[in-house]
Design an enzyme around this catalytic site. Structure first.
Site, PDB file in Angstrom:
ATOM      1  N   GLY A 120       0.723  -1.285  -0.090  1.00 45.68           N
ATOM      2  CA  GLY A 120       0.028   0.023  -0.068  1.00 45.68           C
ATOM      3  C   GLY A 120       0.602   1.298  -0.114  1.00 45.68           C
ATOM      4  N   GLY A 139       0.982   5.642   1.240  1.00 47.60           N
ATOM      5  CA  GLY A 139       0.330   6.686   2.165  1.00 47.60           C
ATOM      6  C   GLY A 139       0.776   7.943   1.802  1.00 47.60           C
ATOM      7  N   GLY A 140       0.679   9.206   2.625  1.00 44.77           N
ATOM      8  CA  GLY A 140       1.274  10.205   2.225  1.00 44.77           C
ATOM      9  C   GLY A 140       2.555  10.555   2.462  1.00 44.77           C
ATOM     10  N   MET A 141       3.183   9.646   3.289  1.00 44.32           N
ATOM     11  CA  MET A 141       4.461   9.820   3.372  1.00 44.32           C
ATOM     12  C   MET A 141       5.440   8.743   3.014  1.00 44.32           C
ATOM     13  SD  MET A 141       4.437  11.205   7.466  1.00 44.32           S
ATOM     14  CE  MET A 141       6.195  10.814   7.613  1.00 44.32           C
ATOM     15  N   ASP A 148      -1.331  10.607  15.450  1.00 38.47           N
ATOM     16  CA  ASP A 148      -2.146  10.423  14.016  1.00 38.47           C
ATOM     17  C   ASP A 148      -2.972   9.117  14.232  1.00 38.47           C
ATOM     18  OD1 ASP A 148      -2.814  10.722  11.631  1.00 38.47           O
ATOM     19  OD2 ASP A 148      -1.315   9.959  10.754  1.00 38.47           O
TER      20      ASP A 148
END
Length: 743
Positions: free
Chosen positions: A19, A21-23, A135
């Site tokens: 997957g 993610g943003g980072m 988060d």
């Protein structure tokens, strides 16, 4: 982006993309040193090129690596391979909580509470190690295939919060705490707020705040009150809703101060959904700084003066909602009637309303004026220099006059009210029939005690003024032992203080035998236990002794007694715990050696076949499937092929048949007779020739037969006339010679 087959740090082989993610991007990889699969989170280039960020990222990730807990994704390693920065983590087979909600819809209460306890347990372990997640959201929570919860991405958010990041790299604003949205200091209670929002989504299937952009949603977290979950779905436990509302208070000090406190309440609700949960009063939500008008200030001063007259504490000031405060639960305008209940509620939640590091500032000494403060620990309103220029002496005189007036008014009200209620004996006595000979008994409104412990209920009744309370202990399988489940006077009914009140308290459920369902199929065990009156929940373990999907044990154990209606945990076998192994190289081994090699890896020989080979000696393995180095599960089988050596070609032979015939019977076969000579070999005609008989003539006959697999066979000559008559007897030399040659 990394490609399958790449090796990081001479150890981790990239297998596939899991997957993104943003980072970061997450890959499934193989740790060849420890022979296990792992997940590798690789920083995107825009972050890996920022040295400051990488330094903080590494520090936080290494701190997270020290966390070991069943509800936290374990961090194994933090590595740098030629500028590729990544975290090596435990590989959890499952989906995120966000995906779980999208696939299954909102969760039932049992599942939501179970998941919440597991998430909070992970946070508890992290907080005890002084690690804040920052988060928490469903996207960072993994639901494994066996139902266990794993929290991931610890430490990354802290590194991110200290850098200027793109909006895509930041955590979802839908779960951010108000203090984080304001850019203020965040601590353990920020995680608790985000968990509260996550719990809200679990039971409603939606987030409380939606907006056109991140800024509008962040402002809603700061300013807006969320719609209570039960307004969407009334089947949500009231107690669980109160936990959510308490966890998501705008002010950090009004939330649960620790994950441990949150877990304690969640377990109370799990054991008894009707339990009462204390929620702090709603905070001022429009701004961290409260603005006051002159009228507000004067109202507070008047309230302060009146409070001095009545000697009321400042714990629950009767400030109107127009001034920004909401009265605490249980508050009404009669101090004597409800002061005990209010103090009890505040006392129960006292530890969660205070900050450990809070130190009150010194109070200014200006006469008898006192600081008036709202519920905010960091805001206060002090007496300032009079802006109107009024002489302090005059102002003091006016204040004293106001106080005196308030005292006189209060006395008058008390006297009048006392006369009406019969507290005082004023007025003329009309006759002896109407004469009050005994003190009147006060009437009090009844409140609900369902789900309250016996001791708490008795104390609340006593504090409210009730004097005739009895309890009955009755078996009840729906209510936790020691808690009230029924009362003789309904909530809201007004009765004399000395009227008898009967509370029915649960003595626990009737105890019955727990059936022994060990080694039963799971479905059979559930049926038996349900019919016996128990609720069933599941746990799963690997077992070498119990077959897959059969019961290993129960808690409580079979044969013991347990409360009817209570929960029995059934532990079901997942079968033998099988680990992943690499297939060994069988090439060049004998069949026996190949079987031994597979056995050493807890693998078995599958389909064994044979084939010729010009390069592999007879009896040795030519090939295998799966190929060597392939990752398989213990117990799997491997097929292989054994060499029979080079292929042996079959020899072929050619037979040559020859002979000479001549006529011996001129009567049967006269001159000029046309005949056909046939050569037969092993009964088959292999040659045929037409001839015409001449006087005293002889004839040569020959034929070849190729492709014979062996030597040996019989040959003969057959002569027939044009009418098909066999005239072989009229000729000599009809048995020809046969010779063979190898092709």
């Amino acid at each position: 982006m990394l490609k399958p087959g790449m090796i990081l740090c001479d150890r981790y082989e990239i297998l596939d993309v899991v997957g993104a993610g943003g980072m970061s991007i997450v890959y499934k990889a193989r740790d060849h040193r420890l022979n296990r699969n792992v997940a590798i989170k690789v920083l995107k280039p825009e972050f890996s090129n920022d040295k400051n960020f990488v330094t903080k990222f590494r520090i936080e990730a290494q701190a997270s690596a020290g966390l070991t807990h069943p509800n936290i994704v374990n961090v194994y390693d933090v590595v740098d391979d030629e500028g590729i920065y990544c975290i090596v983590m435990e590989l959890v087979e499952g989906i995120t909580l966000k995906q779980y909600i999208e696939q299954n819809g909102r969760l039932n209460m049992e599942t939501a509470i179970n998941f919440s306890i597991q998430i909070a347990s992970g946070l508890e372990a992290a907080h005890e190690n002084h690690i804040i997640h920052r988060d928490i959201k469903p996207q960072n929570i993994i639901v494994s295939k066996n139902g266990n919860i794993k929290v991931t991405d610890f430490g990354i958010a802290k590194a991110a919060s200290s850098n200027t990041l793109t909006s895509g790299a930041m955590g979802s604003v839908h779960y951010i705490s108000p203090e984080q949205a304001r850019g203020g200091y965040s601590d353990e209670r920020s995680d608790i707020y985000s968990l509260g929002i996550t719990m809200y989504e679990m039971v409603t299937g939606r987030v409380p705040f939606e907006g056109d952009n991140n800024v509008s949603v962040a402002l809603m977290h700061i300013q807006n009150e969320m719609i209570p979950p039960r307004q969407y779905y009334p089947d949500i436990y009231t107690s669980f809703e109160k936990i959510i509302l308490k966890a998501t208070q705008k002010k950090p000090e009004r939330r649960y101060l620790t994950a441990s406190a949150l877990i304690a309440d969640l377990k109370r609700v799990q054991n008894n959904p009707n339990i009462d949960i204390v929620v702090a009063p709603t905070s001022i939500t429009n701004s961290p700084t409260q603005e006051w008008t002159k009228e507000d200030v004067q109202a507070i001063r008047n309230g302060s003066a009146n409070r001095d007259l009545y000697s009321q504490p400042y714990d629950n000031p009767p400030v109107s909602q127009e001034m920004g405060e909401i009265r605490p639960i249980g508050y009404n305008s009669t101090p004597q009637a409800n002061n005990g209940r209010i103090n009890e509620l505040l006392q129960e939640d006292d530890d969660e309303w205070e900050e450990d590091d809070y130190e009150p500032e010194p109070q200014p000494k200006r006469g008898n004026l006192k600081k008036v403060q709202d519920y905010d620990d960091d805001e206060e309103l002090e007496e300032e220099e009079d802006p109107d220029g009024i002489d302090p002496g005059i102002r003091k005189a006016v204040t004293i006059a106001g106080v005196a007036t308030a005292v006189i008014i209060a006395i008058i009200i008390i006297v009048v009210l006392g006369n009406v209620l019969g507290w005082f004996k004023f007025g003329s006595k009309k006759d002896n029939k109407n004469k009050i000979t005994t003190e009147e008994v006060q009437s009090i409104a009844m409140i609900s005690f369902t789900g309250v412990s016996e001791d708490a209920a008795l104390k609340m009744l006593s504090d409210a003024g009730f004097t005739n309370v009895k309890t009955e202990h009755v078996e009840d399988e729906k209510t936790q032992e020691g808690y009230v489940f029924e009362q003789s006077v309904k909530e809201g009914e007004t009765i004399p203080a000395d009227q008898e009140i009967v509370l029915k308290v649960s003595a626990g459920a009737e105890e019955v035998d727990v059936p022994d369902v060990k080694n039963y199929e799971d479905s059979q065990a559930v049926t038996i236990l349900t019919e016996a009156g128990f609720e069933v929940s599941h746990a799963y373990e690997y077992s070498d002794d119990v077959e897959k999907d059969k019961v290993i044990k129960t808690d409580p154990e079979g044969g013991t007694k347990a409360a009817k209606g209570s929960k029995v945990i059934v532990t079901v076998s997942n079968g033998s715990e099988k680990k992943e192994v690499e297939v060994p190289n069988l090439g060049g081994l004998t069949e026996a050696q190949a079987r031994d090699s597979l056995s050493s890896k807890k693998l078995s020989a599958g389909n064994v076949t044979h084939a010729n080979s010009d390069s592999v000696a007879a009896g040795m393995v030519i090939s295998q499937n799966p190929a060597r180095g392939t990752t398989v599960t213990e117990g799997d089988s491997v097929d292989f092929v054994i060499s029979d050596g080079p292929e042996q070609k079959e020899k072929k032979y050619t037979a040559k048949i020859s002979g000479t015939i001549s006529r011996v019977d001129e009567v049967s076969v006269p001159d000029e007779t046309a005949v056909t000579v046939q050569v037969q070999f092993n009964g088959q005609v292999v040659y045929s020739k037409d001839i015409q008989i001449s006087p005293n003539a002889s004839y040569e006959v020959s034929a070849t037969v190729p492709g014979l697999s062996s030597t040996g066979g019989s040959a003969s000559l057959i002569i027939v006339d044009v009418s098909g008559n066999n005239v072989t007897a009229a000729f000599s030399g009809t048995t020809p010679e046969v010779s063979y040659s190898e092709e």
